[in-house]
Scaffold this active site. Structure first.
Site, PDB file in Angstrom:
ATOM      1  N   HIS A 400      -9.060   0.067   3.316  1.00 30.66           N
ATOM      2  CA  HIS A 400      -8.375  -0.933   4.120  1.00 30.66           C
ATOM      3  C   HIS A 400      -7.678  -0.312   5.338  1.00 30.66           C
ATOM      4  CE1 HIS A 400      -7.241  -4.869   4.990  1.00 30.66           C
ATOM      5  NE2 HIS A 400      -6.386  -5.152   4.020  1.00 30.66           N
ATOM      6  N   ASP A 404     -10.809  -4.129   7.979  1.00 32.62           N
ATOM      7  CA  ASP A 404      -9.948  -5.290   7.736  1.00 32.62           C
ATOM      8  C   ASP A 404     -10.656  -6.283   6.825  1.00 32.62           C
ATOM      9  OD1 ASP A 404      -7.967  -4.270   9.381  1.00 32.62           O
ATOM     10  OD2 ASP A 404      -8.812  -5.237  11.169  1.00 32.62           O
TER      11      ASP A 404
END
Length: 429
Positions: A400, A404
């Site tokens: 992450h 995204d």
């Protein structure tokens, strides 16, 4: 004159290995370039060939030892094979033994003496029940294979020298066992062991398993892992495969599977969402204009991940041929180091083992991994009606820090659209 056998070069940055199994014993005849030992490295098993023809000499290193590159592990003697020690021992004492037997024939043991037993009978008594005399001669690699696959060594027929059980014998028995489980029958509860014994056995982790454990833990410690799910209707791909699989195999010499479709669909989605195909290097992001797809393959010694180079430039047939070759050589233990280096994105197919859903862990320094799962009929709504469709869950685990949620969902939707309408793969849409 004895010739030294040394540990060969094992690849870039690999300086040591574990001696997994001796394929030749002292006194055995060996040919030049014939494998005499198997080494276990961080990634693959490597066979050590004999540098010359002759007779196997001394084992300098033992099974399970850690050996460095260029270290001497054995010697090869010039000339024919010498008789083994087991065969030579009786010949030296044959005359004395006969005389001793004649002297004591017809008489029992003297006061305080124990009845004499034949060596083979003694060995049979000492061997664990149900395993036979050969159980004591199992090599560490064979023991590991027996434990991993739950195979009873008493049911395995050895094809090695003097009937010894080899790793390949265990794998063949495991495969037969799995086929027999296809039609399960009720089995009685296992009887408790005599005296209520509860046993434990400690087996040293293979070098490959140690590396897998370290890399997966590093991934969890260093990356911000997140998994996003979607599902895909496999109807169109199944119909295409059913319609063309015979013609495909006849033309290309390989079976048409599902992985070819998923690899090509993933390459298209990676092009649309380049962050999923990128990696973090320090404080920089490295983007790739190519797709080297790592494919997780199950091997006897653990999971290996060979790489399909430039998969985005391949046809479905070329992808299927490459994956088929990887699978075969993973079982044989003949994959090369270079074939498992690099990779920009990984696909792991847990569905072949029956997995319904999972959260796969990325393969550093990659930033994402796609998990495929089993296909099963489920009720879904199409045009306002409930219908039954062959559905599969998809899981994308990603770092992450780089990818995204929006990009992860976009990737999965693009993959889903290509699989549900394979014409998109053909026309590159």
């Amino acid at each position: 004159m004895a010739t030294e056998v040394k540990v060969p070069a094992l690849g870039e940055s690999i300086t040591e290995a574990t001696l997994g199994e001796w394929l030749k014993q002292p006194g055995d005849t060996v040919e030049a370039d014939e494998p005499i030992a198997s080494l276990e490295t961080d990634k693959v098993s490597v066979e050590v060939p004999s540098p010359v023809a002759g007779t196997m000499g001394e084992h300098v290193a033992q099974e399970g030892d850690t050996v460095e590159v260029d270290a001497v592990i054995a010697t090869i003697e010039a000339g024919d094979a010498a008789p083994s020690k087991a065969a030579a021992a009786p010949s030296k004492t044959e005359g004395n033994a006969d005389k001793s037997d004649e002297a004591k024939e017809g008489s029992g043991p003297g006061p305080g003496e124990q009845p004499r037993q034949r060596p083979d009978a003694t060995a049979a008594q000492q061997a664990p029940a149900g395993e036979g005399v050969e159980a004591a001669a199992l090599s560490p690699s064979v023991r590991r294979a027996i434990l991993e696959h739950g195979v009873d060594p008493a049911t395995v027929k050895g094809t090695g020298k003097d009937g010894r059980i080899t790793k390949e014998d265990v794998l063949a028995a495991a495969e037969s066992k799995s086929e027999a489980k296809a039609a399960p029958a009720p089995t009685p509860a296992p009887a408790p062991s005599a005296g209520g014994e509860r046993r434990q056995e400690r087996v040293r982790m293979t070098r490959l398993r140690q590396t897998i454990a370290k890399r997966l833990k590093d991934a969890q410690d260093n990356a911000a892992l997140l998994t996003t799910f979607n599902d895909v209707d496999m109807t169109a791909v199944i119909e295409a495969r059913t319609r063309y699989k015979e013609l495909f195999e006849k033309k290309h010499g390989v079976r048409l599977g599902f992985m070819g479709f998923f690899v090509k669909a993933a390459c298209m989605a990676l092009r649309d969402v380049p962050a999923v195909n990128a990696q973090i290097d320090g404080d920089e992001i490295v983007y790739h204009d190519y797709a080297d797809i790592s494919v997780a393959v199950s091997a006897p010694q653990g999971l290996v991940v060979p790489v399909i180079r430039s998969a985005d430039q391949m046809s479905v047939a070329e992808v299927e041929k490459t994956i088929g070759d990887f699978g075969k050589r993973a079982k044989d233990g003949t994959l090369k180091m270079d074939e498992m280096k690099g990779g920009t994105f990984t696909i792991s197919n847990g569905g072949v083992f029956g997995s319904l859903m999972s959260t796969p862990i990325i393969n550093p320094p990659q930033s994402a991994v796609l998990g495929l799962h089993r296909i099963e009929d489920r009720p879904v709504v199409r045009d306002g009606e409930i219908v039954i469709r062959p559905m599969m869950y998809l899981a994308l685990s990603y770092d992450h820090r780089l990818v995204d949620g929006r990009e992860a969902v976009t990737f999965l939707v693009a993959l889903k659209n290509a699989i549900e309408d394979p014409t998109r793969i053909l026309i590159d849409l």
